[in-house]
Motif scaffolding. Structure first.
Motif, PDB file in Angstrom:
ATOM      1  N   LYS A 900      -4.134  -2.568   6.231  1.00  0.00           N
ATOM      2  CA  LYS A 900      -3.379  -2.993   5.063  1.00  0.00           C
ATOM      3  C   LYS A 900      -3.226  -1.810   4.123  1.00  0.00           C
ATOM      4  CE  LYS A 900      -5.596  -7.576   5.333  1.00  0.00           C
ATOM      5  NZ  LYS A 900      -6.441  -8.553   4.612  1.00  0.00           N
ATOM      6  N   LEU A 901      -2.063  -1.732   3.462  1.00  0.00           N
ATOM      7  CA  LEU A 901      -1.805  -0.702   2.459  1.00  0.00           C
ATOM      8  C   LEU A 901      -1.153  -1.384   1.255  1.00  0.00           C
ATOM      9  CD1 LEU A 901      -1.737   2.219   1.512  1.00  0.00           C
ATOM     10  CD2 LEU A 901       0.444   2.500   2.719  1.00  0.00           C
ATOM     11  N   ASP A 902      -1.854  -1.372   0.103  1.00  0.00           N
ATOM     12  CA  ASP A 902      -1.366  -2.036  -1.103  1.00  0.00           C
ATOM     13  C   ASP A 902      -1.295  -1.032  -2.243  1.00  0.00           C
ATOM     14  OD1 ASP A 902      -1.276  -4.683   0.034  1.00  0.00           O
ATOM     15  OD2 ASP A 902      -3.469  -4.673  -0.041  1.00  0.00           O
ATOM     16  N   CYS A 903      -0.386  -1.303  -3.168  1.00  0.00           N
ATOM     17  CA  CYS A 903      -0.214  -0.462  -4.348  1.00  0.00           C
ATOM     18  C   CYS A 903      -0.333  -1.342  -5.591  1.00  0.00           C
ATOM     19  CB  CYS A 903       1.142   0.249  -4.305  1.00  0.00           C
ATOM     20  SG  CYS A 903       1.499   1.207  -5.804  1.00  0.00           S
ATOM     21  N   PHE A 904      -1.179  -0.918  -6.550  1.00  0.00           N
ATOM     22  CA  PHE A 904      -1.371  -1.625  -7.812  1.00  0.00           C
ATOM     23  C   PHE A 904      -1.087  -0.628  -8.936  1.00  0.00           C
ATOM     24  CE2 PHE A 904      -4.265  -3.377  -4.650  1.00  0.00           C
ATOM     25  CZ  PHE A 904      -3.910  -4.715  -4.658  1.00  0.00           C
ATOM     26  N   SER A 905      -0.093  -0.961  -9.759  1.00  0.00           N
ATOM     27  CA  SER A 905       0.278  -0.027 -10.820  1.00  0.00           C
ATOM     28  C   SER A 905       1.013  -0.768 -11.931  1.00  0.00           C
ATOM     29  CB  SER A 905       1.158   1.095 -10.256  1.00  0.00           C
ATOM     30  OG  SER A 905       1.534   1.992 -11.269  1.00  0.00           O
ATOM     31  N   SER A 906       0.843  -0.251 -13.128  1.00  0.00           N
ATOM     32  CA  SER A 906       1.574  -0.734 -14.296  1.00  0.00           C
ATOM     33  C   SER A 906       1.944   0.475 -15.141  1.00  0.00           C
ATOM     34  CB  SER A 906       0.718  -1.709 -15.119  1.00  0.00           C
ATOM     35  OG  SER A 906       0.370  -2.843 -14.340  1.00  0.00           O
ATOM     36  N   PRO A 907       3.027   0.403 -15.885  1.00  0.00           N
ATOM     37  CA  PRO A 907       3.404   1.543 -16.736  1.00  0.00           C
ATOM     38  C   PRO A 907       2.273   1.918 -17.702  1.00  0.00           C
ATOM     39  CG  PRO A 907       5.211  -0.029 -16.554  1.00  0.00           C
ATOM     40  CD  PRO A 907       4.041  -0.669 -15.921  1.00  0.00           C
ATOM     41  N   HIS A 908       2.002   3.227 -17.784  1.00  0.00           N
ATOM     42  CA  HIS A 908       0.991   3.819 -18.677  1.00  0.00           C
ATOM     43  C   HIS A 908      -0.438   3.399 -18.305  1.00  0.00           C
ATOM     44  CE1 HIS A 908       4.507   4.837 -21.009  1.00  0.00           C
ATOM     45  NE2 HIS A 908       4.789   3.551 -21.239  1.00  0.00           N
ATOM     46  N   GLN A 909      -0.637   2.786 -17.136  1.00  0.00           N
ATOM     47  CA  GLN A 909      -1.983   2.354 -16.733  1.00  0.00           C
ATOM     48  C   GLN A 909      -2.449   3.035 -15.450  1.00  0.00           C
ATOM     49  OE1 GLN A 909      -3.841   0.388 -18.640  1.00  0.00           O
ATOM     50  NE2 GLN A 909      -2.131   0.259 -20.094  1.00  0.00           N
ATOM     51  N   GLY A 910      -1.697   3.987 -14.944  1.00  0.00           N
ATOM     52  CA  GLY A 910      -2.096   4.668 -13.723  1.00  0.00           C
ATOM     53  C   GLY A 910      -1.655   3.906 -12.476  1.00  0.00           C
ATOM     54  N   THR A 911      -1.960   4.484 -11.339  1.00  0.00           N
ATOM     55  CA  THR A 911      -1.575   3.910 -10.040  1.00  0.00           C
ATOM     56  C   THR A 911      -2.787   3.914  -9.115  1.00  0.00           C
ATOM     57  OG1 THR A 911       0.679   4.755 -10.283  1.00  0.00           O
ATOM     58  CG2 THR A 911      -0.002   4.093  -8.075  1.00  0.00           C
ATOM     59  N   GLU A 912      -2.898   2.858  -8.317  1.00  0.00           N
ATOM     60  CA  GLU A 912      -4.020   2.739  -7.370  1.00  0.00           C
ATOM     61  C   GLU A 912      -3.475   2.279  -6.019  1.00  0.00           C
ATOM     62  OE1 GLU A 912      -8.298   1.027  -8.006  1.00  0.00           O
ATOM     63  OE2 GLU A 912      -7.017  -0.625  -7.333  1.00  0.00           O
ATOM     64  N   PHE A 913      -3.754   3.090  -4.964  1.00  0.00           N
ATOM     65  CA  PHE A 913      -3.417   2.728  -3.597  1.00  0.00           C
ATOM     66  C   PHE A 913      -4.706   2.316  -2.876  1.00  0.00           C
ATOM     67  CE2 PHE A 913       0.351   5.128  -4.620  1.00  0.00           C
ATOM     68  CZ  PHE A 913       1.349   4.484  -3.905  1.00  0.00           C
ATOM     69  N   VAL A 914      -4.663   1.189  -2.170  1.00  0.00           N
ATOM     70  CA  VAL A 914      -5.839   0.664  -1.458  1.00  0.00           C
ATOM     71  C   VAL A 914      -5.497   0.601   0.026  1.00  0.00           C
ATOM     72  CG1 VAL A 914      -7.441  -1.257  -1.180  1.00  0.00           C
ATOM     73  CG2 VAL A 914      -6.563  -0.677  -3.460  1.00  0.00           C
ATOM     74  N   ILE A 915      -6.287   1.334   0.827  1.00  0.00           N
ATOM     75  CA  ILE A 915      -6.128   1.369   2.287  1.00  0.00           C
ATOM     76  C   ILE A 915      -7.290   0.595   2.907  1.00  0.00           C
ATOM     77  CG2 ILE A 915      -5.973   2.830   4.340  1.00  0.00           C
ATOM     78  CD1 ILE A 915      -5.061   5.098   2.471  1.00  0.00           C
ATOM     79  N   GLN A 916      -6.978  -0.333   3.804  1.00  0.00           N
ATOM     80  CA  GLN A 916      -8.013  -1.059   4.546  1.00  0.00           C
ATOM     81  C   GLN A 916      -7.703  -0.967   6.032  1.00  0.00           C
ATOM     82  OE1 GLN A 916      -9.119  -4.986   3.106  1.00  0.00           O
ATOM     83  NE2 GLN A 916      -8.069  -4.609   1.167  1.00  0.00           N
ATOM     84  N   ILE A 917      -8.673  -0.477   6.820  1.00  0.00           N
ATOM     85  CA  ILE A 917      -8.516  -0.386   8.259  1.00  0.00           C
ATOM     86  C   ILE A 917      -9.775  -0.915   8.926  1.00  0.00           C
ATOM     87  CG2 ILE A 917      -6.901   1.549   8.219  1.00  0.00           C
ATOM     88  CD1 ILE A 917      -9.210   3.393   8.845  1.00  0.00           C
ATOM     89  N   PRO A 918      -9.635  -1.515  10.127  1.00  0.00           N
ATOM     90  CA  PRO A 918     -10.828  -2.013  10.835  1.00  0.00           C
ATOM     91  C   PRO A 918     -11.670  -0.866  11.370  1.00  0.00           C
ATOM     92  CG  PRO A 918      -8.880  -2.292  12.186  1.00  0.00           C
ATOM     93  CD  PRO A 918      -8.398  -1.825  10.850  1.00  0.00           C
TER      94      PRO A 918
END
Length: 929
Positions: A900-918
């Motif tokens: 899984k590859l997800d992106c969590f971000s909001s303006p002026h709050q930074g960006t976070e990418f989350v990688i999940q692999i078995p």
């Protein structure tokens, strides 16, 4: 002191006794297999015969061993006692075969059976010893007697265990397991016998006459011959009987299996939707199913056989046969149904004629498509035909299995896909070409610009004196049309080599071959060609073909004019790939022109299709789906070449740096050692000669000897630190490239992260335009993870590069706003906080690994975040990005690793990418695409 008689053995008879023991052991193992494989009365018969054969063999070994025994007095045997001694051996053998034929043999049963069998063998031995008659008195050593019993029990334990393990008859190499086991058992059984013989001592009786030599027993030759021949006959008969019984049982089982398989095959054939024909060696239909009757429009198997016989008998010539002539030219005398039937039959005969010769000749047919018309008013049916000859081991094919699958719908779909694919192939080919050359030509559609940029890039990349493109005309004459040349060498635009271009060279280039000449004087060129190259001041050159639509269009050539040059294999391969890409670029120019024309036609059609909104939506959805498939295909091609180029570049750089660094690093230790020796030597001189000559003192002051002694060690230590640092960088490059890891492999995820950060270290350092980017590592304890290491490193590289670019742009923008705003707000102060990238790893449920990459940058707007994983979407200016990084990363994580590859971000709050692999490969099987 007791006077015992001297004893001895006949070595030949001892060897014969051991060989008989080996043969008896092998017979026991073989008979155990038959006892286990049979049931009821057959098992009882095999158990009895096996016990008799095995017991006789063990007794024969014992009796031959006794005949080998020598005393200085005459020995003879009681025949009745000898016969009685056979019974314990047979009983013990029967018990052994009974135990090993059971389904299980636990350690308690094994121990109990070995005790009983050991006592049986011991009884046989000492009963046989009691059969000896001589004028001497026999005494036994109790310790050796007990030892012989223990050996008999131990041999029985090992023998029962080996026979139980080797009783199965299923494996083809079982004989090579039985033979070593028989040798081990056959060597161990005589050990008990000769230990028991050693326990017996013989004392002379009063007034007994001793012989001067050891004497053999009475009638030894007759007894030995009778026992050996009888034993061999019994054991041989047992082995032959077991062999033939095993063969008969196998034939019965094989016949039953064939009968069951034929019934099962018939059931399967009737259940599948693929038409099946089995043709025997006489070209007759041996088996068929309902699906083939439906596909060929016949109702019964007899009609199918009639049609097949007619095809074999007539051998129609498909080039002259017109299927519509029969059934349509017969006038009105026949009914319409008969006419349609004749038409269908003639079309079938016409269709199978090209395949008939291969089927009769038992030749393989793979994925051959034929079209069958059942009516002149209906579209033909497309059938996919495969035929495989059935061939048993070391025999010629006897049958042909033919399958017929209807693929009419698939062919129609394929045709529509090809029509749509033709519209977008130009764009996909253009993008792939521009990716390989440079960011500049990637954005261009002008063919002369691409070719000129290509020769410039090639000359700089290969560091040669001249790079050029030589184009052929339809008469295979040509000239130089584009080039890039370094000073002081002269240009060659317009030069032609028509009169000195041998035909064999053209043949090689048409077939895709390349030519590398390290020195033109040693290349075996004809005089005209050599003179032409010397006029151009060429001393070494490398030539690859430019193939356009399967035809030789021209040549991509690099010249070395300053001197001969040895072309490396990787240089030849790289230039050959570039030549292939140039061929695609040339072909693309034509495709692009056609695409523009098709686009104009599509606009005109779109104007007409607007009248029907439902039809427009349906076509738009089909077009969008096709576009997405082409984009995925293009993305895969681009990713494959990009990863290959990047991996080769990184691995090559690492290899080239590694060699000189290892040389320097390896010699630093010797330099430090030699320098220390010299410094110690100077100190010794200063110690023993504190007042040297005036000239030496002046020279020491001039070179600042004390400072040199102190600083030399520091310099060497600094050099060691520097080489260690370079070696770490090389190691990181090699770990990042991982060129030899094409399949899943268990690796340390943290090593991949650290190697990627090492490569990006130069972008993290402070620059005049931005401050230093701090990287915070928060690693958890992780096991080795099965993944594609190189592709996973590419994902980390893409995400980290995007984070660095975002932080740099934000830092520059904040600096400009800070200069313009003298009264910053709290929000402005938060914007100006030091740039940071935080990398965390964690273990989820002992089955998944999570990698989190977060930055404190400006964040991503919601409208942009929805498109970041789409192919070719980018927020960067033209020429600075292709929009493939996150899309490729998404494909690698989701498709390749089942993660899984997800992106969590909001303006002026930074960006976070989350990688999940078995953690393990099989765990990814349940993840959806």
């Amino acid at each position: 002191m007791t006077d015992f008689l001297n004893t001895g053995y006949n070595i030949e008879l001892v060897i014969i006794s051991i060989l008989i023991a080996v043969l008896a052991s092998y017979t026991a193992i073989d008979m155990a297999g038959r006892v286990t494989a049979t049931q009821g009365r057959s098992q009882i018969a095999w158990l009895a015969s096996g016990a008799a054969a095995m017991g006789t063999g063990i007794w024969s070994m014992h009796f031959i061993g006794m005949l080998a025994f020598r005393l200085p007095v005459l020995v003879y045997y009681d025949f009745l006692m000898v016969i009685i001694s056979v019974l314990p051996a047979i009983i013990a053998s029967g018990l052994a075969l009974f135990l090993v034929s059971r389904s299980t043999l636990g350690w308690f049963k094994l121990l109990r059976g070995s005790l009983l069998m050991g006592f049986g063998i011991t009884s046989m031995h000492y009963i046989g010893m009691a059969a000896m008659h001589t004028s001497a008195v026999m005494h036994y050593d109790a310790r050796l007697v007990i030892l012989s019993m223990i050996i008999a029990i131990a041999v029985s334990y090992v023998g029962l265990f080996l026979v139980f393990k080797l009783r199965e008859e299923t494996t083809s190499n079982q004989i090579w397991k039985k033979l070593p086991a028989a040798i081990i058992m056959g060597s161990a059984i005589p050990t008990m016998h000769y230990t028991g013989m050693a326990a017996a001592g013989f004392m002379p009786m009063p007034n007994m006459l001793r012989g001067s030599t050891l004497q053999p027993p009475e009638n030894i030759v007759t007894l030995t011959g009778a026992v050996v021949i009888g034993t061999l006959l019994i054991l041989g008969l047992a082995l032959l009987t077991a062999f033939f019984d095993r063969r008969m049982a196998a034939q019965i089982i094989y016949a039953q299996a064939i009968q069951e398989s034929q019934t099962y095959l018939k059931t399967i054939l009737e259940g599948i939707q693929v038409g099946v024909l089995v043709i025997d060696g006489e070209s007759q239909i041996r088996s068929s199913n309902r699906a083939i009757l439906d596909l060929l429009n016949v109702s019964t198997e007899s009609q199918l056989q009639h049609l097949w016989d007619k095809a074999v008998a007539t051998h129609l010539d498909s080039s002259e046969f017109n299927p519509s002539s029969d059934g349509s030219s017969g006038g009105s005398s026949g009914s319409s149904s008969d006419s349609a039937s004749d038409y269908s039959e003639n079309w079938l005969l016409y269709t199978i004629q090209p395949l008939l010769q291969k089927i009769i000749a038992k030749q393989l047919i793979q994925n051959t498509i034929v079209y069958v018309e059942t009516s002149p008013h209906q579209a033909p049916t497309a059938l996919l035909v495969n035929a495989v000859p059935l061939q048993l081991a070391n025999t010629s094919p006897t049958q042909m299995v033919c399958t017929f699958s209807e693929i009419t719908g698939l062919k129609k779909t394929e045709k529509r896909l090809k029509e749509s694919e033709a519209k977008f192939r130009g764009l996909a080919t253009q993008e792939e070409l521009l990716n390989h050359l440079s960011n500049q030509i990637r954005q261009s559609l002008n063919l002369p610009t691409i070719l000129q940029t290509a020769v410039s890039e090639v000359r700089e990349l290969f560091e040669t004196d001249r790079a050029l493109i030589y184009q052929f005309d339809p008469n295979w004459h040509g000239q130089v049309v584009l080039e890039d040349v370094a000073e002081p060498w002269l240009p060659t635009i317009g030069e032609a080599a028509d009169d000195c271009f041998p035909e064999e060279y053209l043949k090689r280039y048409r077939n895709g071959g390349i030519r590398a000449m390290n020195n033109i004087l040693e290349a075996g060129l004809n005089p005209e060609h050599l003179q032409f190259l010397e006029r151009l001041r060429v001393q070494a050159n490398l030539i690859v073909p430019i193939i356009v639509s399967g035809q030789l269009w021209g040549l991509l050539i690099v010249h070395q004019c300053s001197g001969p040059r040895v072309w490396k294999e990787e240089e030849c391969n790289l230039l050959n790939r570039l030549g292939g890409q140039l061929g695609i670029a040339i072909q693309q120019s034509d495709l692009y022109t056609k695409a523009e024309q098709n686009a104009m036609q599509a606009q005109a059609q779109a104007q007409q299709l607007r009248e029907s909104e439902a039809q427009l939506k349906q076509q738009a959805q089909a077009l969008q789906q096709t576009l997405q498939e082409l984009q995925k295909l293009q993305l895969q091609l681009v990713q494959s070449e990009k990863m290959s180029s990047l991996g080769q570049l990184v691995a090559g750089v690492a290899h080239e740096i590694n060699n000189p660094v290892n040389f320097i690093h390896g010699n630093l230790a010797h330099v430090r050692e030699y320098a220390q020796y010299l410094l110690n030597h100077v100190e010794l001189y200063q110690k023993h000669y504190p007042n040297p000559a005036q000239e030496i003192q002046e020279a020491a002051e001039e070179i600042e000897l004390e400072f040199l002694q102190e600083d030399l060690t520091k310099i060497l230590n600094s050099m060691k630190v520097g080489t260690d640092r370079i070696r770490q960088i090389v190691l990181s490059l090699r770990k990042f490239s991982r060129m030899d890891e094409a399949d899943f492999k268990a690796v340390d995820i943290h090593e991949g992260i650290d190697s990627t950060l090492m490569i990006l270290q130069c972008q993290l350092k402070p620059r005049p335009e931005h401050s230093e980017i701090e990287v915070i590592r928060d690693y958890a304890e992780l096991p080795l993870v099965e993944c594609y290491p190189g592709q996973l490193n590419q994902v980390l590289m893409n995400i980290l590069t995007n984070a660095i670019d975002a932080l740099k742009d934000a830092n520059e923008k904040n600096a400009n706003e800070k200069n313009a705003n003298q009264n910053p707000t709290p929000q402005d102060i938060k914007k100006n906080s030091p740039p940071q990238i935080t990398i965390r790893t964690a273990l989820i449920d002992d089955q998944w690994v999570k990698i989190t990459i977060a930055d404190n940058g400006p964040g991503i707007p919601e409208t942009v975040k929805e498109q970041i994983f789409n192919p070719f979407f980018t927020t960067k200016p033209i020429g600075k990005g292709t929009g493939m990084g996150l899309s490729i990363s998404y494909q690698i994580i989701i498709k390749k690793h089942g993660g899984k590859l997800d992106c969590f971000s909001s303006p002026h709050q930074g960006t976070e990418f989350v990688i999940q692999i078995p953690i393990q490969q099989q765990m990814a099987s349940g993840i959806g695409n």
